[in-house]
Structures are given as structure tokens and as C-alpha cells.
Design a protein around this motif. Structure first.
Motif, PDB file in Angstrom:
ATOM      1  N   MET A 202      42.366  42.313  43.880  1.00 14.49           N
ATOM      2  CA  MET A 202      42.098  43.194  42.762  1.00 14.49           C
ATOM      3  C   MET A 202      43.072  44.165  42.523  1.00 14.49           C
ATOM      4  SD  MET A 202      37.790  44.138  43.729  1.00 14.49           S
ATOM      5  CE  MET A 202      38.214  44.795  45.285  1.00 14.49           C
ATOM      6  N   ALA A 203      43.836  44.714  43.480  1.00 12.72           N
ATOM      7  CA  ALA A 203      44.858  45.610  43.501  1.00 12.72           C
ATOM      8  C   ALA A 203      45.897  44.923  42.278  1.00 12.72           C
ATOM      9  CB  ALA A 203      45.644  45.980  44.717  1.00 12.72           C
ATOM     10  N   LEU A 204      46.270  43.697  42.640  1.00 12.98           N
ATOM     11  CA  LEU A 204      47.322  42.764  41.627  1.00 12.98           C
ATOM     12  C   LEU A 204      46.446  42.835  40.193  1.00 12.98           C
ATOM     13  CD1 LEU A 204      49.722  41.221  41.055  1.00 12.98           C
ATOM     14  CD2 LEU A 204      48.516  39.252  41.843  1.00 12.98           C
TER      15      LEU A 204
ATOM     16  N   TYR B  60      51.577  50.515  43.514  1.00 16.63           N
ATOM     17  CA  TYR B  60      50.289  50.328  44.229  1.00 16.63           C
ATOM     18  C   TYR B  60      50.086  49.072  44.974  1.00 16.63           C
ATOM     19  CZ  TYR B  60      45.273  50.460  44.973  1.00 16.63           C
ATOM     20  OH  TYR B  60      44.045  50.704  45.570  1.00 16.63           O
ATOM     21  N   VAL B  61      50.416  47.951  44.629  1.00 17.18           N
ATOM     22  CA  VAL B  61      50.191  46.692  45.111  1.00 17.18           C
ATOM     23  C   VAL B  61      51.073  46.458  46.300  1.00 17.18           C
ATOM     24  CG1 VAL B  61      50.078  44.213  44.930  1.00 17.18           C
ATOM     25  CG2 VAL B  61      49.628  45.774  42.956  1.00 17.18           C
TER      26      VAL B  61
ATOM     27  N   LEU C 111      42.701  35.659  31.876  1.00 14.35           N
ATOM     28  CA  LEU C 111      43.205  35.146  33.252  1.00 14.35           C
ATOM     29  C   LEU C 111      43.153  36.469  34.262  1.00 14.35           C
ATOM     30  CD1 LEU C 111      46.322  33.230  32.273  1.00 14.35           C
ATOM     31  CD2 LEU C 111      44.179  32.308  33.098  1.00 14.35           C
ATOM     32  N   ILE C 112      43.534  37.714  33.855  1.00 17.90           N
ATOM     33  CA  ILE C 112      43.529  38.900  34.643  1.00 17.90           C
ATOM     34  C   ILE C 112      42.089  39.148  34.846  1.00 17.90           C
ATOM     35  CG2 ILE C 112      44.012  41.513  34.777  1.00 17.90           C
ATOM     36  CD1 ILE C 112      46.249  40.867  32.651  1.00 17.90           C
ATOM     37  N   ILE C 113      41.178  38.915  34.192  1.00 16.46           N
ATOM     38  CA  ILE C 113      39.603  39.278  34.465  1.00 16.46           C
ATOM     39  C   ILE C 113      38.886  38.306  35.322  1.00 16.46           C
ATOM     40  CG2 ILE C 113      37.413  39.265  33.451  1.00 16.46           C
ATOM     41  CD1 ILE C 113      38.463  40.137  30.641  1.00 16.46           C
ATOM     42  N   VAL C 114      39.770  37.081  35.514  1.00 16.88           N
ATOM     43  CA  VAL C 114      39.138  35.919  36.314  1.00 16.88           C
ATOM     44  C   VAL C 114      39.709  36.543  37.799  1.00 16.88           C
ATOM     45  CG1 VAL C 114      39.419  33.631  37.087  1.00 16.88           C
ATOM     46  CG2 VAL C 114      38.830  34.026  34.623  1.00 16.88           C
ATOM     47  N   LEU C 115      41.020  36.508  37.807  1.00 13.16           N
ATOM     48  CA  LEU C 115      41.531  37.153  39.333  1.00 13.16           C
ATOM     49  C   LEU C 115      40.983  38.469  39.624  1.00 13.16           C
ATOM     50  CD1 LEU C 115      43.873  36.575  40.952  1.00 13.16           C
ATOM     51  CD2 LEU C 115      45.241  38.573  39.669  1.00 13.16           C
ATOM     52  N   LYS C 116      40.487  39.448  38.823  1.00  9.24           N
ATOM     53  CA  LYS C 116      39.840  40.507  39.177  1.00  9.24           C
ATOM     54  C   LYS C 116      38.289  40.109  39.943  1.00  9.24           C
ATOM     55  CE  LYS C 116      37.730  44.490  39.569  1.00  9.24           C
ATOM     56  NZ  LYS C 116      37.892  45.521  40.423  1.00  9.24           N
TER      57      LYS C 116
ATOM     58  N   GLN D  28      48.414  53.499  37.486  1.00 11.33           N
ATOM     59  CA  GLN D  28      48.515  52.390  36.216  1.00 11.33           C
ATOM     60  C   GLN D  28      48.200  53.033  34.983  1.00 11.33           C
ATOM     61  OE1 GLN D  28      46.908  51.691  39.033  1.00 11.33           O
ATOM     62  NE2 GLN D  28      47.936  49.841  39.929  1.00 11.33           N
ATOM     63  N   ALA D  29      46.920  53.924  34.810  1.00  6.83           N
ATOM     64  CA  ALA D  29      46.695  54.440  33.604  1.00  6.83           C
ATOM     65  C   ALA D  29      47.713  55.513  33.315  1.00  6.83           C
ATOM     66  CB  ALA D  29      45.168  55.018  33.935  1.00  6.83           C
ATOM     67  N   PHE D  30      48.213  56.294  34.161  1.00  7.71           N
ATOM     68  CA  PHE D  30      48.954  57.480  34.060  1.00  7.71           C
ATOM     69  C   PHE D  30      50.364  56.629  33.117  1.00  7.71           C
ATOM     70  CE2 PHE D  30      52.488  60.389  35.399  1.00  7.71           C
ATOM     71  CZ  PHE D  30      51.913  61.663  34.674  1.00  7.71           C
ATOM     72  N   TYR D  31      50.766  55.581  33.884  1.00  8.29           N
ATOM     73  CA  TYR D  31      51.936  54.787  33.276  1.00  8.29           C
ATOM     74  C   TYR D  31      51.669  54.287  31.817  1.00  8.29           C
ATOM     75  CZ  TYR D  31      55.188  50.854  32.916  1.00  8.29           C
ATOM     76  OH  TYR D  31      56.216  50.152  32.453  1.00  8.29           O
TER      77      TYR D  31
END
Length: 608
Positions: free
Chosen positions: A547-549, A565-566, A489-494, A471-474
Motif C-alpha cells: 500500500m505504501a508503494l 516514505y516507502v 494499475l496503481i488502484i489494483v496494487l493498492k 506525497q500530498a505535500f509534494y
């Protein structure tokens, strides 16, 4: 071909391996090639026995308890070798009769144990499935076994006690008998404790990953697929319509200096591993009962690595070199992995049988992939344990930092993008958590079951650092602006995924405490049926996937590539869960079936 003596489903008595004790078993099947019977003991244990180790029930005559020795009055004419009697001694005839009667009692008790016992020595470790059929559940780790009131069934120690409680035999004979009983108990307990780690050749139909053709394709296909993904990611338009990407010349992928830098990185991590810091713990029992010692200093190695990286940045070291030579580093790591795998296989050919992996098969190609030796060590340096967390996992964080710096340089940013910060922060938390809870690694399938071969070497040293940082490379070449509401929202999911993941692993580590409900197994282990483990069978996998999502969402929805990756991780964990299901069913028997009834969903509640 010799005819079989016992039919499937027949109830007979089978000898427990390594002892003279016969227990009631049921014939499950017969292998006409090896002439071995697969039998099932009452506690759910399944073993293979030879025909001469099995006897029909009619060959065992039921006996009454008590002595069968002749009356003492019939033996008074026997000669005694004792010296003259002191005033405090009982008459010789009384001593002789007591001794003779007691010797008969010993023999009678031995015969009683031999023909009547079911393996109640195993009772403290036995499957307690019947207790869950409407009865209260036991939640303590070391339960006291229920008293067995069935006639003729007692533990070795209780049989000895019955035969000696009112005995007049000399104390030294009592001690001797107790020592014999104790040795038998310890022997059978040890047999049970290491039974699950016993190394037996795997039949062709039991080979995983598609057998020899499957592992052959994996070994050649995965490195190729890795490089295609990295090449796709560097394209301006990384859509699937542009697959396959233009391939560079092979000589452009190899650079000796890059390979030297990779070796330096590996050796630095070896040095940090060998530092005498961190506590030392013991792993799970091996087949011979030994417990290997492991030093837990992964978190310290991470701190030292961070200090080295920070100092290098302060000194002006150009880390953009790693990004510009990313494919060369991937190739260098792959070459190192292949060389390491060859070394591991060659050294395993001289390894004792007890040091081999339960997953080894005897086939050279399959064993090269899955790993033939379970715990290859050079002195105290454990190669598999070191590679599991150090070069690849810590290298993943370093690569993410390199991508963050590359994004700032290529996109001419003063600060990293919010998407890059989210990806780096999420994955940094994951790695730090793994290193902080390093001891949990000792109970994973990678350590206790799989050998160290190409599969783990490539996964640890190549796949983890170069695919998990995808993801970082992308984001370096394909920036994506994330709004703060979306980021929230992403932080809550994580955090939800992390709470499930960490909570499940913590409950697993403390499963012996009384607040957790468990199913007891014949191996002495406990299967959790409360907390997160009562929700699904693998809540840690569920948390991992959530977490992967969360790691992929900051990359946006323009291309499916960052979600590889997911997709891959879902397939990996579903396959690993299937492997775990197979091994647990074979290992725990009836207890696992009861556990599956209590917890029907595997990873995804109400779905799978």
C-alpha cells in the motif's frame, strides 16, 4: 568470588517462583555477578533462580503412592474428644483410623506433588510442539490436554482426587483440601498468564535502537531530518543534488498563534475521546492481572471531526493557512511532544513498579525515549491510547485535505489532479480502516510492550501527520499527470495490498476458530500457521508495504523524494520485525522455533 554449585547442561529440580513446588529443569547459564542461574523448564519456560531454589535430582527420594500412616489397630489407645456415639455412627476406633489414615494420605499426596510433578498444571497452556512432528494438528483454541500416562506425573487436582476417591474422611476436610488445591492452581496459572509482562530491568546489552547513544541521536536527529525533508519538498527542484536546502531563521519557524491552533486541535480530539459513545472493551492482562478498560470511539471521533471541518469550509474558514504555515505547525507539534515527554517521564518516577513498561531499563535517557510507564492515565483518560490514533492519524487526513485545496488554489485548478485524488483516497481508506478496527490496536507492541515516551509521542503526534502526508505535500508544488491506465494499475496494487493487510489482521483477530491451524505456546496464545500467516510471518507488514508503494506511485518518477516514505517504512518494518522476533523467541521458546520452521519467510516470500 563464590564457586557455582551446578554446571551448564545439568538436569536438576528448580522451585517454581512463589510456590513450594519443584520441577525438573536444565541449567542454561550462570551469572557470576548476580549469582543467578538461568534454567529451562520442560515446557520451554526460562527463568532466573537463586542457588538455594535449585536442588539436585538425588535429593528427591522416589516414593510409592498410598498412605504411610501406621495401622489403625496401633492407634486404638488414643483418646477421642468426640461426644457419645449415636446409633447411626460407626465405632470410634473406625472413625479414628479412617481420619488418621486420611490425614496421612493428604500429607503423602502433598509430598508426591512436591517431589514428582513436572508443571502439568501448565499443561493446558503448554507448548504442543511434539504434536506437529508428523501428527495431526490441533486447530481449536482451547485444546483438551492429552492424558499423561507417565508414572508420578499428574495435575494437582488429579492427585487430590486419587487420594480422596475412596476416603472415609469427613466432607469438610475434602472441601478444605480442594480449596487449597484450587488456590495453588489459580496462583500458578496467574503466574504463567502474567509472566510475559513481568517488569525486570533490561541489561545494557539488551537495549534496543543502539542503546543510550542511539536513542540520543534519534531524539535530536529525527526532528532535524523532518524539517530538512519539508524544506526540500518546498524547493522548485527537490533533487538530492540540492541538499541541504536553504535554512530559514529560527524565529521564522515559531508563531504563537500556530501553536495555539495546534493546542485547540488537540483539545477538540480530547473532548471527542471523552464522549460516552462507543463500546468499552478490556485490554490484555497487566502484570498484576488487571485488565484496563478502553472506550472504542475513534471512528465516531473521525465522523465528528469531519462534521466540524465540513462546517468550517461552509462558513468560509481559510484552510490554506495550514499549508502556508506548515513548518510552523510541525515545530509547534514538536515542542508539544517534548513537553509531553518530560511530563510523562516525571510522572513515571512516582509510578508503582507494576505500572512500568517491560522495555524500561533504569537509564534516564533511554527511558525518556522508550517510555518508562506502560499505561499513563489521568483518571480514565489513557494518554498513550489516545495519542496512538486520534490527533495524529485523524490530523493526517485533515492535512491531506488541506493539500488538496492548496493544489487547486496554487495551480489554479477547478478540480484536484487525479494523482492528488488517488493519494487522498488511498490514505483516507487506510485511516478509516484503522479507526473502524480500533480494537486491534490493543494487541500491538506499542500498547502491550513499549512505554509512552518520546518515541511514541513524536511518532504519533509529529511523524505520522507531517511525514505520512508527504506525497500530498509534494504534489502541491510538483504536479504530476497520471493517465487512467496507470491509475488503474496503481488502484489494483493498492487493493492487493489492502486485501493482504486486512485479511491478515482479521485472521489474527479470529485465530481461535477451528478453521485455522496454530502452534500452541506455553503462554496460552496461538501462533497462526495457516491463511496469510502461513505464507509469511508478518503478512500485515507485507500488505502495508504494498500500500505504501501505491501511495507514492501517483507522484511519478521525476524525483526520489516522494518515495522516501516507502524506503523509511521498509526500514521501520524490518526493524520492528527484528524486535518482534527477539521478543517472541524469548516469550514462546520452543514453540517459536517450531513456528519459524513452519513459516520460514519473515516479510517478503522467498526473499526475506
Amino acid at each position: 568470588m563464590p564457586s557455582r554449585k551446578f554446571a551448564d547442561g545439568e538436569v536438576v529440580r528448580g522451585r517454581w517462583p512463589g510456590s513450594s513446588l519443584y520441577y525438573e529443569v536444565e541449567i542454561l547459564s550462570h551469572d557470576s555477578t548476580s549469582q543467578l542461574y538461568t534454567v529451562k523448564y520442560k515446557d520451554g519456560t526460562e527463568l532466573e533462580l537463586k542457588e538455594n531454589d535449585i536442588k539436585p535430582l538425588t535429593s528427591f527420594r522416589q516414593r510409592k503412592g498410598g498412605s504411610t500412616s501406621s495401622s489403625p489397630s496401633r492407634r486404638r489407645g488414643s483418646r477421642s474428644r468426640s461426644r457419645s456415639r449415636s446409633p447411626g455412627r460407626p465405632p470410634k476406633s473406625a472413625r479414628r483410623s479412617a481420619s488418621a489414615s486420611h490425614q496421612a494420605n493428604i500429607k503423602e499426596a502433598r509430598r508426591e506433588v512436591e517431589v514428582k510433578l513436572t508443571p502439568l498444571i501448565l499443561k493446558p497452556f503448554g507448548n504442543s510442539i511434539s504434536r506437529y512432528n508428523g501428527e495431526p494438528e490441533h486447530t481449536e483454541r482451547n485444546d483438551i490436554p492429552h492424558k499423561n500416562t507417565q508414572v508420578g506425573k499428574c495435575s494437582l487436582s488429579s492427585c487430590s482426587y486419587i487420594s480422596t476417591q475412596y476416603s472415609l474422611r469427613p466432607r469438610r476436610e475434602e472441601v478444605k483440601l480442594k480449596e487449597i488445591d484450587s488456590k495453588e492452581e489459580k496462583f500458578i496459572a496467574k503466574e504463567l498468564a502474567v509472566r510475559t509482562f513481568e517488569v525486570t530491568p533490561i541489561r545494557a546489552k539488551d537495549l534496543e535502537f543502539g542503546g543510550v547513544p542511539g536513542v540520543f541521536l534519534i531524539m535530536f536527529g529525527l526532528p532535524v531530518f523532518l524539517f530538512l525533508l519539508l524544506l526540500m519538498c518546498k524547493q522548485k527542484d527537490p533533487s538530492l543534488l540540492n541538499f541541504p536546502p536553504p535554512l530559514p531563521a529560527l524565529y521564522e519557524l515559531w508563531e504563537t498563534r500556530v501553536f495555539g491552533v495546534y493546542l485547540l486541535w488537540f483539545l477538540i480530539q480530547v473532548l471527542f475521546y471523552l464522549l460516552p459513545i462507543g463500546k468499552v472493551v478490556e485490554g490484555t492482562p497487566l502484570i498484576d492481572g488487571r485488565r484496563l478498560k478502553y472506550r472504542l470511539n475513534g471512528f465516531y471521533a473521525f465522523i465528528l471531526t469531519s462534521a466540524v471541518i465540513g462546517t468550517s469550509l461552509f462558513q468560509g474558514v481559510e484552510f490554506h493557512y495550514v499549508y502556508s504555515h506548515f513548518l510552523q505547525f510541525a515545530l509547534g507539534a514538536t515542542v508539544f511532544c517534548v513537553v509531553l515527554s518530560v511530563y510523562l517521564y516525571m510522572r513515571s518516577l512516582k509510578a508503582p513498579r507494576n505500572d512500568l513498561s517491560p522495555a524500561s531499563s533504569g537509564n534516564a535517557v533511554y527511558d525518556f525515549f522508550i517510555g518508562r510507564e506502560l499505561n499513563p492515565r489521568i483518571g480514565t483518560f489513557d494518554l498513550k491510547y489516545f495519542c496512538e490514533l486520534r490527533p495524529g492519524l485523524i490530523g493526517w487526513v485533515v492535512i491531506n485535505l488541506v493539500m488538496l485545496l492548496a493544489e487547486m488554489k496554487i495551480q489554479d485548478r477547478a478540480i484536484p489532479s487525479l494523482a492528488m485524488i488517488l493519494v487522498n483516497s488511498f490514505q483516507l481508506l487506510y485511516v478509516v480502516d484503522a479507526l473502524w478496527n480500533e480494537e486491534a490496536l490493543l494487541t500491538t507492541m506499542d500498547i502491550i510492550h513499549d512505554g509512552f515516551g518520546f518515541m511514541l509521542a513524536f511518532g504519533d503526534l509529529v511523524w505520522v501527520p507531517f511525514i505520512y502526508s508527504f506525497q500530498a505535500f509534494y504534489l502541491v508544488s510538483h504536479p504530476n499527470e497520471v493517465s487512467w491506465p496507470m491509475a488503474s494499475l496503481i488502484i489494483v496494487l493498492k487493493l492487493c495490498g489492502y486485501v493482504i493487510f486486512r485479511g491478515a489482521n482479521s485472521q489474527k483477530m479470529h485465530s481461535g476458530k477451528s478453521q485455522f491451524k496454530t502452534v500452541h505456546t506455553s503462554t496460552g496464545k496461538h501462533l497462526l500457521v495457516s491463511g496469510w500467516w502461513g505464507f509469511v510471518r508478518h503478512p500485515n507488514y507485507l500488505g502495508d508495504l504494498i500500500m505504501a508503494l501505491a501511495w507514492s506511485l501517483p507522484c511519478g518518477f521525476n524525483h526520489i523524494l516522494p518515495y522516501f516514505y516507502v524506503i523509511y517504512f521498509t526500514m521501520l518494518l524490518v526493524h520492528r520485525e527484528a524486535r518482534d522476533e527477539y521478543h517472541c523467541k524469548k516469550k514462546y521458546g520452543v514453540a517459536w522455533e517450531k513456528y519459524c520452521q513452519r513459516v520460514p519467510y519473515r516479510i517478503f516470500p522467498y526473499i526475506y
